[in-house]
Design a protein around this motif. Structure first.
Motif, mmCIF file in Angstrom:
data_model
loop_
_atom_site.group_PDB
_atom_site.id
_atom_site.type_symbol
_atom_site.label_atom_id
_atom_site.label_comp_id
_atom_site.label_asym_id
_atom_site.label_seq_id
_atom_site.Cartn_x
_atom_site.Cartn_y
_atom_site.Cartn_z
ATOM 1 N N ILE A 138 0.833 -1.201 0.000
ATOM 2 C CA ILE A 138 0.000 0.000 0.000
ATOM 3 C C ILE A 138 0.871 1.255 0.000
ATOM 4 O O ILE A 138 0.622 2.193 -0.764
ATOM 5 C CB ILE A 138 -0.970 -0.008 1.204
ATOM 6 C CG1 ILE A 138 -2.018 -1.094 1.011
ATOM 7 C CG2 ILE A 138 -1.624 1.370 1.385
ATOM 8 C CD1 ILE A 138 -2.859 -1.370 2.237
ATOM 9 N N LEU A 155 0.974 4.081 -3.052
ATOM 10 C CA LEU A 155 0.722 5.508 -2.837
ATOM 11 C C LEU A 155 1.945 6.364 -3.154
ATOM 12 O O LEU A 155 1.813 7.495 -3.616
ATOM 13 C CB LEU A 155 0.242 5.753 -1.415
ATOM 14 C CG LEU A 155 -1.158 5.191 -1.132
ATOM 15 C CD1 LEU A 155 -1.486 5.302 0.340
ATOM 16 C CD2 LEU A 155 -2.210 5.893 -1.975
ATOM 17 N N ALA A 205 0.276 11.543 -7.449
ATOM 18 C CA ALA A 205 -0.591 11.335 -6.284
ATOM 19 C C ALA A 205 -2.068 11.333 -6.670
ATOM 20 O O ALA A 205 -2.888 12.017 -6.077
ATOM 21 C CB ALA A 205 -0.303 12.391 -5.220
ATOM 22 N N VAL A 248 -4.192 8.821 -6.558
ATOM 23 C CA VAL A 248 -5.009 7.815 -5.896
ATOM 24 C C VAL A 248 -5.994 8.481 -4.935
ATOM 25 O O VAL A 248 -5.591 9.162 -3.992
ATOM 26 C CB VAL A 248 -4.142 6.783 -5.145
ATOM 27 C CG1 VAL A 248 -5.020 5.740 -4.484
ATOM 28 C CG2 VAL A 248 -3.157 6.128 -6.089
ATOM 29 N N LYS A 249 -7.278 8.282 -5.206
ATOM 30 C CA LYS A 249 -8.332 8.850 -4.365
ATOM 31 C C LYS A 249 -8.860 7.836 -3.359
ATOM 32 O O LYS A 249 -9.482 8.205 -2.377
ATOM 33 C CB LYS A 249 -9.504 9.323 -5.232
ATOM 34 C CG LYS A 249 -9.128 10.263 -6.344
ATOM 35 C CD LYS A 249 -8.823 11.641 -5.824
ATOM 36 C CE LYS A 249 -8.655 12.635 -6.950
ATOM 37 N NZ LYS A 249 -7.305 12.824 -7.417
ATOM 38 N N ILE A 284 -8.546 3.376 -1.943
ATOM 39 C CA ILE A 284 -8.018 2.019 -1.990
ATOM 40 C C ILE A 284 -9.106 1.085 -1.480
ATOM 41 O O ILE A 284 -9.706 1.338 -0.430
ATOM 42 C CB ILE A 284 -6.765 1.861 -1.108
ATOM 43 C CG1 ILE A 284 -5.656 2.794 -1.581
ATOM 44 C CG2 ILE A 284 -6.289 0.422 -1.083
ATOM 45 C CD1 ILE A 284 -4.456 2.821 -0.651
ATOM 46 N N TYR A 319 -2.379 7.186 5.939
ATOM 47 C CA TYR A 319 -2.290 7.934 4.686
ATOM 48 C C TYR A 319 -3.407 8.937 4.457
ATOM 49 O O TYR A 319 -3.325 9.739 3.530
ATOM 50 C CB TYR A 319 -2.224 6.964 3.493
ATOM 51 C CG TYR A 319 -0.933 6.188 3.487
ATOM 52 C CD1 TYR A 319 0.256 6.785 3.090
ATOM 53 C CD2 TYR A 319 -0.893 4.867 3.912
ATOM 54 C CE1 TYR A 319 1.445 6.092 3.092
ATOM 55 C CE2 TYR A 319 0.296 4.161 3.916
ATOM 56 C CZ TYR A 319 1.459 4.772 3.510
ATOM 57 O OH TYR A 319 2.637 4.083 3.524
ATOM 58 N N VAL A 331 -6.210 8.608 3.124
ATOM 59 C CA VAL A 331 -6.898 8.380 1.855
ATOM 60 C C VAL A 331 -8.094 7.471 2.143
ATOM 61 O O VAL A 331 -8.092 6.723 3.129
ATOM 62 C CB VAL A 331 -5.934 7.755 0.810
ATOM 63 C CG1 VAL A 331 -5.494 6.368 1.221
ATOM 64 C CG2 VAL A 331 -6.536 7.742 -0.574
#
Length: 157
Positions: free
Chosen positions: A65, A69, A75, A77-78, A80, A119, A121
């Motif tokens: 992970i 990221l 960057a 990635v919104k 997971i 993170y 996220v």
């Protein structure tokens, strides 16, 4: 796009992170990523000892992970999604059912909580285990191609 590679664990053996498909996925970029690992970590051939090592699995998953990221372009990635492995319905001796049925779902929950905190996220899970029959194993036979891998009908579920 499916960047998966069959037969790959998160942890020891032939980790997914060593595959060309993994590097291709990172280079392609994505907004949301579904990581569905665990079934092959429950395969005896990937164990260093006599039992499944939850710590090695969790650390390998966390490393994956973090790597996703860190290396995803710009960057982007919104979110997971972490897939809980489907139950094994066929007769297979190379996987430890207790690990898949009793251990991995909880470890995926732990990793999900960790990733949210670490993170910031969006992280959630996709519970393939329960949606495909869970411990009762009552999923229709047509949900699996071979007792391990979900069929087209199983994926649609």
């Amino acid at each position: 796009t499916n960047w998966g590679e069959g037969g790959r664990p998160a942890g020891p053996g032939k980790p997914y992170r060593n595959e060309d498909k993994y590097r291709d996925a990172l280079a392609a970029g994505f907004d949301v990523v579904l990581i569905a690992l665990g079934t092959n970590d429950a395969a005896y051939k990937y164990w260093d000892g006599e039992t499944f090592d939850a710590e090695i699995f969790v650390e390998a998953y966390k490393d994956l992970i973090g790597d996703v990221l860190a290396k995803a372009p710009k960057a982007t990635v919104k979110g997971i999604l972490l897939g809980k492995p489907p139950p094994i319905t066929g007769r297979y001796d190379q996987w430890d059912r207790a690990t898949i049925f009793d251990v991995l779902p909880g470890l995926i929950d732990d990793v999900r909580k960790w990733a949210e905190d670490a993170y910031g996220v969006y992280v959630d899970d996709v519970d393939f285990f329960e949606s495909l029959g869970g411990k009762t194993g009552d999923a229709p036979e047509e949900y699996f191609d071979d007792g391990v891998h979900p069929s087209e009908e199983g994926h649609a579920r």
